[in-house]
Design a protein around this motif. Structure first.
Motif, PDB file in Angstrom:
ATOM      1  N   THR A 389     -84.994  31.393 -22.646  1.00  0.00           N
ATOM      2  CA  THR A 389     -85.130  31.814 -24.041  1.00  0.00           C
ATOM      3  C   THR A 389     -86.347  32.705 -24.279  1.00  0.00           C
ATOM      4  O   THR A 389     -86.507  33.245 -25.368  1.00  0.00           O
ATOM      5  N   ILE A 390     -87.217  32.846 -23.288  1.00  0.00           N
ATOM      6  CA  ILE A 390     -88.396  33.710 -23.442  1.00  0.00           C
ATOM      7  C   ILE A 390     -87.963  35.160 -23.243  1.00  0.00           C
ATOM      8  O   ILE A 390     -87.325  35.499 -22.249  1.00  0.00           O
ATOM      9  N   SER A 391     -88.315  36.002 -24.173  1.00  0.00           N
ATOM     10  CA  SER A 391     -87.819  37.372 -24.175  1.00  0.00           C
ATOM     11  C   SER A 391     -88.376  38.175 -23.007  1.00  0.00           C
ATOM     12  O   SER A 391     -89.464  37.894 -22.493  1.00  0.00           O
ATOM     13  N   GLU A 392     -87.630  39.192 -22.638  1.00  0.00           N
ATOM     14  CA  GLU A 392     -88.053  40.077 -21.558  1.00  0.00           C
ATOM     15  C   GLU A 392     -89.278  40.878 -21.967  1.00  0.00           C
ATOM     16  O   GLU A 392     -90.119  41.226 -21.128  1.00  0.00           O
ATOM     17  N   GLU A 393     -89.409  41.175 -23.280  1.00  0.00           N
ATOM     18  CA  GLU A 393     -90.567  41.937 -23.744  1.00  0.00           C
ATOM     19  C   GLU A 393     -91.863  41.178 -23.483  1.00  0.00           C
ATOM     20  O   GLU A 393     -92.877  41.766 -23.070  1.00  0.00           O
ATOM     21  N   VAL A 394     -91.816  39.877 -23.725  1.00  0.00           N
ATOM     22  CA  VAL A 394     -93.016  39.057 -23.485  1.00  0.00           C
ATOM     23  C   VAL A 394     -93.374  39.066 -22.005  1.00  0.00           C
ATOM     24  O   VAL A 394     -94.533  39.226 -21.615  1.00  0.00           O
ATOM     25  N   ARG A 594     -84.986  23.014 -20.966  1.00  0.00           N
ATOM     26  CA  ARG A 594     -85.472  24.374 -21.207  1.00  0.00           C
ATOM     27  C   ARG A 594     -86.841  24.378 -21.874  1.00  0.00           C
ATOM     28  O   ARG A 594     -87.200  23.468 -22.617  1.00  0.00           O
ATOM     29  N   VAL A 595     -87.580  25.453 -21.593  1.00  0.00           N
ATOM     30  CA  VAL A 595     -88.898  25.661 -22.189  1.00  0.00           C
ATOM     31  C   VAL A 595     -88.751  26.719 -23.280  1.00  0.00           C
ATOM     32  O   VAL A 595     -88.302  27.841 -23.007  1.00  0.00           O
ATOM     33  N   GLU A 596     -89.118  26.359 -24.517  1.00  0.00           N
ATOM     34  CA  GLU A 596     -88.848  27.229 -25.663  1.00  0.00           C
ATOM     35  C   GLU A 596     -89.707  28.485 -25.662  1.00  0.00           C
ATOM     36  O   GLU A 596     -89.250  29.566 -26.041  1.00  0.00           O
ATOM     37  N   ARG A 597     -90.964  28.332 -25.238  1.00  0.00           N
ATOM     38  CA  ARG A 597     -91.890  29.464 -25.225  1.00  0.00           C
ATOM     39  C   ARG A 597     -92.995  29.131 -24.234  1.00  0.00           C
ATOM     40  O   ARG A 597     -92.998  28.073 -23.610  1.00  0.00           O
ATOM     41  N   VAL A 604    -100.114  21.534 -23.944  1.00  0.00           N
ATOM     42  CA  VAL A 604     -99.466  20.659 -22.968  1.00  0.00           C
ATOM     43  C   VAL A 604    -100.248  19.366 -22.802  1.00  0.00           C
ATOM     44  O   VAL A 604     -99.668  18.270 -22.743  1.00  0.00           O
ATOM     45  N   LYS A 605    -101.573  19.466 -22.752  1.00  0.00           N
ATOM     46  CA  LYS A 605    -102.394  18.267 -22.570  1.00  0.00           C
ATOM     47  C   LYS A 605    -102.233  17.300 -23.736  1.00  0.00           C
ATOM     48  O   LYS A 605    -102.229  16.079 -23.545  1.00  0.00           O
ATOM     49  N   HIS A 606    -102.095  17.838 -24.956  1.00  0.00           N
ATOM     50  CA  HIS A 606    -102.092  16.996 -26.147  1.00  0.00           C
ATOM     51  C   HIS A 606    -100.689  16.694 -26.667  1.00  0.00           C
ATOM     52  O   HIS A 606    -100.545  16.192 -27.779  1.00  0.00           O
ATOM     53  N   SER A 607     -99.662  16.985 -25.863  1.00  0.00           N
ATOM     54  CA  SER A 607     -98.293  16.699 -26.309  1.00  0.00           C
ATOM     55  C   SER A 607     -97.526  15.991 -25.202  1.00  0.00           C
ATOM     56  O   SER A 607     -97.189  16.598 -24.177  1.00  0.00           O
ATOM     57  N   ALA A 608     -97.258  14.717 -25.426  1.00  0.00           N
ATOM     58  CA  ALA A 608     -96.446  13.972 -24.466  1.00  0.00           C
ATOM     59  C   ALA A 608     -95.040  14.556 -24.387  1.00  0.00           C
ATOM     60  O   ALA A 608     -94.419  14.566 -23.317  1.00  0.00           O
ATOM     61  N   ARG A 609     -94.541  15.060 -25.501  1.00  0.00           N
ATOM     62  CA  ARG A 609     -93.179  15.617 -25.529  1.00  0.00           C
ATOM     63  C   ARG A 609     -93.062  16.840 -24.615  1.00  0.00           C
ATOM     64  O   ARG A 609     -92.026  17.022 -23.942  1.00  0.00           O
ATOM     65  N   LEU A 610     -94.100  17.680 -24.566  1.00  0.00           N
ATOM     66  CA  LEU A 610     -94.061  18.838 -23.678  1.00  0.00           C
ATOM     67  C   LEU A 610     -94.184  18.411 -22.215  1.00  0.00           C
ATOM     68  O   LEU A 610     -93.488  18.935 -21.347  1.00  0.00           O
ATOM     69  N   ARG A 611     -95.067  17.476 -21.930  1.00  0.00           N
ATOM     70  CA  ARG A 611     -95.250  17.034 -20.544  1.00  0.00           C
ATOM     71  C   ARG A 611     -93.993  16.361 -20.001  1.00  0.00           C
ATOM     72  O   ARG A 611     -93.724  16.390 -18.794  1.00  0.00           O
ATOM     73  N   ASP A 612     -93.213  15.754 -20.890  1.00  0.00           N
ATOM     74  CA  ASP A 612     -91.975  15.105 -20.448  1.00  0.00           C
ATOM     75  C   ASP A 612     -90.969  16.100 -19.869  1.00  0.00           C
ATOM     76  O   ASP A 612     -90.018  15.704 -19.198  1.00  0.00           O
ATOM     77  N   LYS A 613     -91.179  17.372 -20.115  1.00  0.00           N
ATOM     78  CA  LYS A 613     -90.240  18.373 -19.597  1.00  0.00           C
ATOM     79  C   LYS A 613     -90.324  18.512 -18.076  1.00  0.00           C
ATOM     80  O   LYS A 613     -89.400  19.025 -17.451  1.00  0.00           O
ATOM     81  N   VAL A 614     -91.444  18.110 -17.484  1.00  0.00           N
ATOM     82  CA  VAL A 614     -91.637  18.284 -16.039  1.00  0.00           C
ATOM     83  C   VAL A 614     -91.780  16.922 -15.367  1.00  0.00           C
ATOM     84  O   VAL A 614     -92.187  15.939 -15.986  1.00  0.00           O
ATOM     85  N   ARG A 615     -91.441  16.895 -14.084  1.00  0.00           N
ATOM     86  CA  ARG A 615     -91.466  15.650 -13.316  1.00  0.00           C
ATOM     87  C   ARG A 615     -92.903  15.261 -12.984  1.00  0.00           C
ATOM     88  O   ARG A 615     -93.817  16.083 -13.093  1.00  0.00           O
ATOM     89  N   ARG A 616     -93.085  14.010 -12.509  1.00  0.00           N
ATOM     90  CA  ARG A 616     -94.442  13.555 -12.212  1.00  0.00           C
ATOM     91  C   ARG A 616     -94.466  12.683 -10.960  1.00  0.00           C
ATOM     92  O   ARG A 616     -93.473  12.052 -10.595  1.00  0.00           O
ATOM     93  N   ILE A 617     -95.636  12.672 -10.311  1.00  0.00           N
ATOM     94  CA  ILE A 617     -95.904  11.813  -9.161  1.00  0.00           C
ATOM     95  C   ILE A 617     -97.007  10.844  -9.555  1.00  0.00           C
ATOM     96  O   ILE A 617     -98.100  11.264  -9.951  1.00  0.00           O
ATOM     97  N   ASP A 618     -96.739   9.543  -9.470  1.00  0.00           N
ATOM     98  CA  ASP A 618     -97.744   8.522  -9.753  1.00  0.00           C
ATOM     99  C   ASP A 618     -98.471   8.174  -8.461  1.00  0.00           C
ATOM    100  O   ASP A 618     -97.864   7.646  -7.522  1.00  0.00           O
ATOM    101  N   LEU A 619     -99.767   8.454  -8.417  1.00  0.00           N
ATOM    102  CA  LEU A 619    -100.568   8.169  -7.217  1.00  0.00           C
ATOM    103  C   LEU A 619    -101.030   6.714  -7.265  1.00  0.00           C
ATOM    104  O   LEU A 619    -102.221   6.420  -7.390  1.00  0.00           O
TER     105      LEU A 619
END
Length: 739
Positions: A389-394, A594-597, A604-619
């Motif tokens: 969804t991110i434009s080609e112009e950007v 999908r990533v909106e923008r 990303v640091k202050h939004s759990a909803r955004l971080r949920d978009k990517v996978r994680r490894i628990d050390l």
């Protein structure tokens, strides 16, 4: 008979006999003409016939003589031949004898050669046996050396294990000693409290005894007075006793109550006073469990007047496991299939913490409404597809705008700037459900909309600032000291619109260029190699226009509740239970939706909803000591596989960004746990750089304290004290189009 005897009998003897016979005949022939001549001379001339006869006779004699000569010559030749034959026979015999002698010599020589060959073969066999023996001895020596080396290695390993065991024993002994000291102190405090309580009870008993004595004295005095009054007013007996009994009962209860109340206060007060000091240490300190209210008062948090409805999981472990294998089949909140497992998604944990069971039901309904719409959009298979969804112009404008910012003329400053703290921030908690009680009637589904909230500085701890944002605490760290480590030169330039450009020069000429806004938010960060090639790590175009909006907005609240559509095992990896997992393939996977923008790193640091978009490894192989952020080297080795996978990702794209998240358990104050968790995240990031060579600019850190528990419990829990790694590149910079 020999060959010589046979030759003499068959050749030489006949020739000799013929010679002896022919000799007299030859003599007679020679004497005959002489005799005829004598006769003729005496008798007269011979006639022609006689002459002819004589001539014929003479011719015959000549022929006989010639034949005899020929015969003699033949015999001589035969004799010569016989002699030659005899000589040849002799030579042949000599040759045969020589051949026999040569054959004997050859036979003897062959025998000698055979004997020599046998001796040589025996010597070769002995030599081979010696070589085999030498090889066997060498093999045995090599095996012995290998065994000695193995024994030495085992001894070294055993020594290392013994040393580790001794260190562990010393640590355990130190912890046990500390625990015993704490227990002794607690026992002393308890003993003191018990003594104080006993003293209070004794005082209460003494006071009660004095009160009882006083009461008895008063009763006796009243009885005497009553007796005197009875004589005067017998009719008022019943009216006088009742008030006295009520008064006496009230006095007794009041006295007892007054005597008990100070006892409770004296017994509790030392414990409350002792809690204030260890609250700073964070999580596991026992005294911290009672400091929630003081910490709230200290930090200015909004007191929680209404309890959050408790979340009750009614599903069995088997049902949880079934959902974990295919979360797309349900609209319910997906939880970890373990005992007291919390929600898998951090945004669901936030909702559970804020709204409890009511919030879960609201999110379930919302997911149900969005199910058909979300199923039309497939799970991204590449990073490029995730940013569809991110434009080609950007995307096309990124290189030019970044290069312009790097080359922009600025004013050089001597010292690193101090960033401003935003005075207000927009936080829209449109998913928080609270129960408001009005006149004993519960009003459900109340939506809280804090559109403008003040931001206050609670505390500064070294390079960290604890901020109070509404009813939440946030810790913001400064990663510049970590990036500047081992650098050759660092300089800053003030740019237009309140921006600051930081340039870190590494050994070899590599430069790390970062553009900050006035609040310290990263607008862009690049690595420029020795060859001049530039790699973009972070780029947030929305921050370039000097917008007054600070970076504390949880933009994830604008998004609908997330539906996890892949198995939990493909979304989360625990390093302790998946040591053989291919971490590279896992880290290289694209976001799960999908990533909106392009988002800022702070968003990303202050939004759990955004971080949920990517996978994680628990050390979870790293277990921190109580109140500590240090990582033992024995546990640091467990990061090797993950670090190698991260390096492999960076070899493919040096512009990748990883977020290192720190967490604590629920023991301790929010403020101290936030600082401690941020220190733990920084410790792991520094370890990845110092031990495994991961460039520091590719690592972002953030501490979350006890906000995102893995196991729902308020007591000390090892699984909640962890560090998590996510690859957030796709969230914080535009990806290049796939060709």
């Amino acid at each position: 008979m020999t060959f010589r005897s046979r030759l003499f009998a068959t050749v030489a003897l006949p020739v000799l006999s013929t010679a002896l016979i022919a000799t007299p005949t030859l003599a007679d022939a020679l004497m005959k003409p002489f005799e005829v001549a004598q006769e003729s001379t005496g008798e007269g001339q011979p006639s022609e016939e006689e002459l002819l006869l004589q001539q014929q006779q003479q011719q015959q004699d000549d022929e006989a003589q010639r034949a005899a000569e020929d015969e003699q010559q033949r015999q001589a030749e035969e004799q010569k031949a016989a002699e030659e034959a005899e000589k040849a026979a002799a030579e042949q015999q000599a040759a045969e004898e020589e051949a026999q002698r040569a054959a004997a010599e050859a036979e003897q020589r062959q025998a000698e050669e055979q004997k020599a060959a046998e001796e040589a073969e025996r010597a070769a066999a002995e030599q081979k046996a010696a070589e085999d023996e030498a090889q066997r001895a060498a093999a045995e020596e090599e095996q012995r050396q290998a065994e000695e080396q193995k024994a030495a290695e085992e001894a070294e390993r055993a020594a290392a294990e013994q040393k580790a065991a001794e260190d562990e024993a010393q640590r355990a002994a130190a912890e046990e000693e500390q625990r015993q000291a704490e227990e002794q102190k607690a026992a002393e405090d308890a003993e003191k409290a018990a003594a104080d309580q006993k003293a209070a009870e004794d005082e209460a008993q003494r006071a009660a005894a004095e009160a009882e004595a006083q009461r008895q004295a008063d009763e006796q005095k009243a009885a005497e007075e009553q007796k005197a009054l009875d004589e005067q007013k017998p009719a008022t007996e019943e009216q006088a006793e009742q008030p006295v009994q009520q008064q006496d009962g009230g006095t007794s209860e009041t006295t007892a109550g007054e005597s008990e109340q100070p006892a409770v206060g004296e017994g509790e007060q030392p414990a409350v006073a002792g809690e204030e000091s260890p609250a700073v240490a964070g999580e596991e300190s026992p005294a911290d469990t009672g400091t929630d209210q003081p910490a709230t008062a200290e930090t200015g948090e909004t007191p929680v007047t209404e309890p959050v409805p408790e979340v009750v999981d009614t599903m069995t472990e088997a049902e949880k496991q079934e959902i974990a294998e295919d979360p797309a089949k349900t609209d319910e909140t997906v939880v970890l299939p373990v005992e007291n497992g919390a929600a898998v998604l951090d945004s669901d944990k936030d909702a559970d913490n804020a709204g409890g069971q009511e919030s879960r039901e609201q999110r379930r309904k919302k997911r149900e409404e969005l199910r058909a719409q979300e199923e039309d959009v497939p799970v991204p298979e590449t990073d490029d597809a995730a940013q569809a969804t991110i434009s080609e112009e950007v995307r096309e404008a990124v290189p030019g705008r970044i290069e312009a910012a790097i080359k922009e003329e600025g004013k050089r400053v001597k010292e690193a700037p101090d960033f401003a703290v935003p005075e207000t921030t927009n936080i829209i908690n449109n998913t928080v459900i609270n129960n408001t009680i009005i006149n004993n009637n519960t009003v459900n589904n109340t939506t809280i909309d804090n559109s403008v909230t003040e931001v206050n500085i609670v505390e500064r701890v070294e390079n960290r600032t604890v901020l109070e944002v509404g009813d939440q605490l946030i810790v913001r760290g400064d990663d510049r000291p970590r990036l500047r480590r081992d650098s050759e030169e660092v300089y800053y330039d003030n740019l237009a619109r309140g921006r600051v450009r930081e340039t870190i020069v590494r050994p070899g000429g590599v430069e790390i260029v970062t553009i900050y806004n006035r609040y310290g938010d990263i607008i862009q960060r690049s690595r420029v190699g020795r060859d001049g090639r530039e790699y973009i790590l972070v780029y947030a175009p929305e921050l370039e226009d000097d917008s007054p909006r600070p970076g504390l907005v949880d933009v994830g609240y604008e998004l609908p509740p997330m539906r996890l559509r892949i198995p939990v095992s493909d979304y989360i990896i625990d390093t302790s239970s998946n040591p053989d997992r291919d971490y590279y393939d896992f880290l290289a996977e694209p976001p799960v939706e999908r990533v909106e923008r392009v988002y800022t790193i702070d968003e990303v640091k202050h939004s759990a909803r955004l971080r949920d978009k990517v996978r994680r490894i628990d050390l979870d192989t790293i277990t921190f000591a109580t109140g500590s952020a240090d990582v033992p080297m024995s546990q640091a080795r467990t990061l090797r596989s993950v670090a190698e996978a991260m390096q492999k990702v960076l070899d493919k794209d040096p512009g990748e960004t990883f977020l290192i998240e720190g967490h604590t358990d629920a023991v301790g104050s929010d403020k101290s746990n936030l600082v401690l968790s941020d220190e733990r995240a920084e410790s792991v990031a520094s370890l990845l750089t110092d031990v495994y060579g991961i460039p520091p600019e590719n690592l972002q850190t953030q501490g979350y304290g006890e906000r995102f528990l893995k196991v729902k419990t308020q007591v000390a829990e090892q699984q909640n004290r962890r560090v998590t790694i996510r690859r957030v590149t796709t969230l914080v910079r535009p990806m290049a189009r796939a060709n």
